[in-house]
Design an enzyme around this catalytic site. Structure first.
Site, PDB file in Angstrom:
ATOM      1  N   ASP A  33      23.589  16.930 -13.719  1.00  0.00           N
ATOM      2  CA  ASP A  33      24.675  16.200 -14.386  1.00  0.00           C
ATOM      3  C   ASP A  33      24.834  16.587 -15.862  1.00  0.00           C
ATOM      4  O   ASP A  33      25.715  16.070 -16.543  1.00  0.00           O
ATOM      5  CB  ASP A  33      24.423  14.686 -14.325  1.00  0.00           C
ATOM      6  CG  ASP A  33      24.580  14.126 -12.921  1.00  0.00           C
ATOM      7  OD1 ASP A  33      25.119  14.819 -12.048  1.00  0.00           O
ATOM      8  OD2 ASP A  33      24.150  12.972 -12.705  1.00  0.00           O
ATOM      9  N   LYS A  77      28.753   8.486 -17.492  1.00  0.00           N
ATOM     10  CA  LYS A  77      29.767   8.874 -16.500  1.00  0.00           C
ATOM     11  C   LYS A  77      29.711   7.927 -15.309  1.00  0.00           C
ATOM     12  O   LYS A  77      28.673   7.314 -15.027  1.00  0.00           O
ATOM     13  CB  LYS A  77      29.590  10.314 -16.021  1.00  0.00           C
ATOM     14  CG  LYS A  77      28.260  10.627 -15.309  1.00  0.00           C
ATOM     15  CD  LYS A  77      28.237  10.299 -13.827  1.00  0.00           C
ATOM     16  CE  LYS A  77      26.840  10.465 -13.242  1.00  0.00           C
ATOM     17  NZ  LYS A  77      26.613   9.713 -12.017  1.00  0.00           N
TER      18      LYS A  77
HETATM   19  O1  C5P Z   1      19.265  17.821 -11.081  1.00  0.00           O
HETATM   20  P1  C5P Z   1      18.515  16.560 -11.329  1.00  0.00           P
HETATM   21  O2  C5P Z   1      17.114  16.816 -11.841  1.00  0.00           O
HETATM   22  O3  C5P Z   1      19.240  15.568 -12.167  1.00  0.00           O
HETATM   23  O4  C5P Z   1      18.354  15.866  -9.908  1.00  0.00           O
HETATM   24  C1  C5P Z   1      17.438  14.808  -9.713  1.00  0.00           C
HETATM   25  C2  C5P Z   1      17.143  14.670  -8.221  1.00  0.00           C
HETATM   26  O5  C5P Z   1      18.304  14.190  -7.520  1.00  0.00           O
HETATM   27  C3  C5P Z   1      16.765  15.960  -7.510  1.00  0.00           C
HETATM   28  O6  C5P Z   1      15.394  16.207  -7.611  1.00  0.00           O
HETATM   29  C4  C5P Z   1      17.172  15.668  -6.071  1.00  0.00           C
HETATM   30  O7  C5P Z   1      16.200  14.883  -5.438  1.00  0.00           O
HETATM   31  C5  C5P Z   1      18.397  14.798  -6.250  1.00  0.00           C
HETATM   32  N1  C5P Z   1      19.670  15.573  -6.177  1.00  0.00           N
HETATM   33  C6  C5P Z   1      20.088  16.068  -4.960  1.00  0.00           C
HETATM   34  N2  C5P Z   1      21.261  16.780  -4.890  1.00  0.00           N
HETATM   35  C7  C5P Z   1      22.007  16.987  -5.997  1.00  0.00           C
HETATM   36  C8  C5P Z   1      21.607  16.482  -7.242  1.00  0.00           C
HETATM   37  C9  C5P Z   1      20.427  15.776  -7.300  1.00  0.00           C
HETATM   38  O8  C5P Z   1      19.416  15.879  -3.938  1.00  0.00           O
HETATM   39  N3  C5P Z   1      23.140  17.669  -5.888  1.00  0.00           N
END
Ligand code: C5P
Length: 309
Positions: A137, A8
């Site tokens: 995501d 994406k």
């Molecule tokens: O949800 P995911 O594990 O993919 O997110 C990875 C990191 O990206 C999170 O630990 C956070 O530090 C950051 N993040 C964030 N806000 C979001 C999505 C991700 O701060 N909406």
């Protein structure tokens, strides 16, 4: 069971202030593009992950792998005790730590594959709930197309978008860590005053201009409206990206942005021929490790082959 899943780019990525849970409230417009990983799952005695293809060595192996976590999360939600181990084989074309949600894509593909393999019959909405627990995501990689993401990015609404968009993706030599880019974004904002949208108490807002441009199907209208609040942070960590973005604009890209948390840069072309020219020029300029031409929107994670019993 083999599932194909797209990368994406974010057409808009508006980041609110840091929340108490360590995430940021987002308003984003996800757009799936025709660069795919393929994931095959087979029943096994214990869960394992094998990765072949691009950047295979830099994909986390074992329990830390997002695809393995997805398989466990699905087994847990189904209260499946025995017979839940799978061998997961990932054929990677989406570069790792590139801002293209490649790890999330593999997790989404694993959910679709295991749902089928185990005959679990979870609906798309139920699968999306499990996906949201695996990563912000992951639900979008299931859905594909063009969609608005809110919350952490996991709350999705399909967007009305007309036409096909031609992109050139320019890859960087090394990846960027998503948490580090968000942290850099917080630091830059703290140094420069309040977070955007936080000062007056409003959260990030969807660009109605961008949504109208997407409905029109005109890339020349969409290009100037692409936006990414994480771009200054990604560029601060990788100053070279400034050169790549400038080169793309100079070669006539209708829009030039860092994809997600970067470091991949996405350039919007007017049509397929323009994308070819842009890809050649960017390669010649030596501003990136490599380029690939893709089209969007692409469909979400889908089964491409089932192995005979
Ligand atoms: O949800 P995911 O594990 O993919 O997110 C990875 C990191 O990206 C999170 O630990 C956070 O530090 C950051 N993040 C964030 N806000 C979001 C999505 C991700 O701060 N909406």
């Amino acid at each position: 069971m083999t599932v194909r899943v797209p990368a994406k780019v974010n057409l808009q990525l508006s980041v609110g202030p840091l929340r108490d849970d360590g995430y940021h409230d987002l308003v984003t417009v996800f757009h799936a593009v025709s660069l795919y990983d393929e994931v095959t799952v087979r029943p096994a005695d214990r869960t394992s992950v094998q990765v072949t293809g691009r950047d295979a060595v830099s994909v986390p192996a074992g329990r830390a792998n997002l695809a393995a976590r997805a398989a466990r999360a699905l087994a847990a939600s189904l209260r499946r005790r025995g017979r839940s181990a799978v061998q997961i084989e990932i054929r990677k074309r989406i570069p790792v730590a590139a801002g293209l949600a490649g790890g999330s894509a593999d997790a989404a593909a694993t959910l679709v594959a295991c749902n089928d393999l185990w005959g679990a019959g979870l609906s798309p909405a139920e699968l999306r709930d499990v996906a949201a627990g695996v990563g912000s995501d992951v639900p979008f990689a299931l859905l594909g197309g063009t969609a608005v993401g809110q919350g952490r990015g996991e709350r999705l609404t399909a967007a009305l978008a007309a036409g096909t968009y031609h992109w050139v993706l320019a890859f960087a030599a090394a990846g960027l860590s998503t948490p580090e880019v968000y942290a850099a974004c917080d630091r830059l904002r703290a140094a420069g005053g309040a977070a955007k949208g936080a000062a007056n108490g409003t959260g990030p807002a969807l660009s109605t201009e961008l949504m109208a441009a997407l409905r029109s199907g005109d890339p020349a209208a969409v290009g100037p409206l692409l936006s990414n609040d994480l771009q200054p942070a990604a560029v601060s960590l990788r100053p070279d990206l400034r050169r790549a973005l400038a080169a793309g604009r100079e070669f006539g890209a209708l829009g030039a942005i860092v994809s997600g948390s970067g470091p991949t840069c996405a350039f919007l072309a007017a049509n397929a021929g323009h994308a070819r020219d842009l890809a050649v020029s960017l390669t010649g300029a030596g501003v990136c490790r490599g380029v690939v031409r893709v089209k969007g929107p692409a469909g979400g994670a889908a089964v491409v082959a089932a192995e005979p019993e």
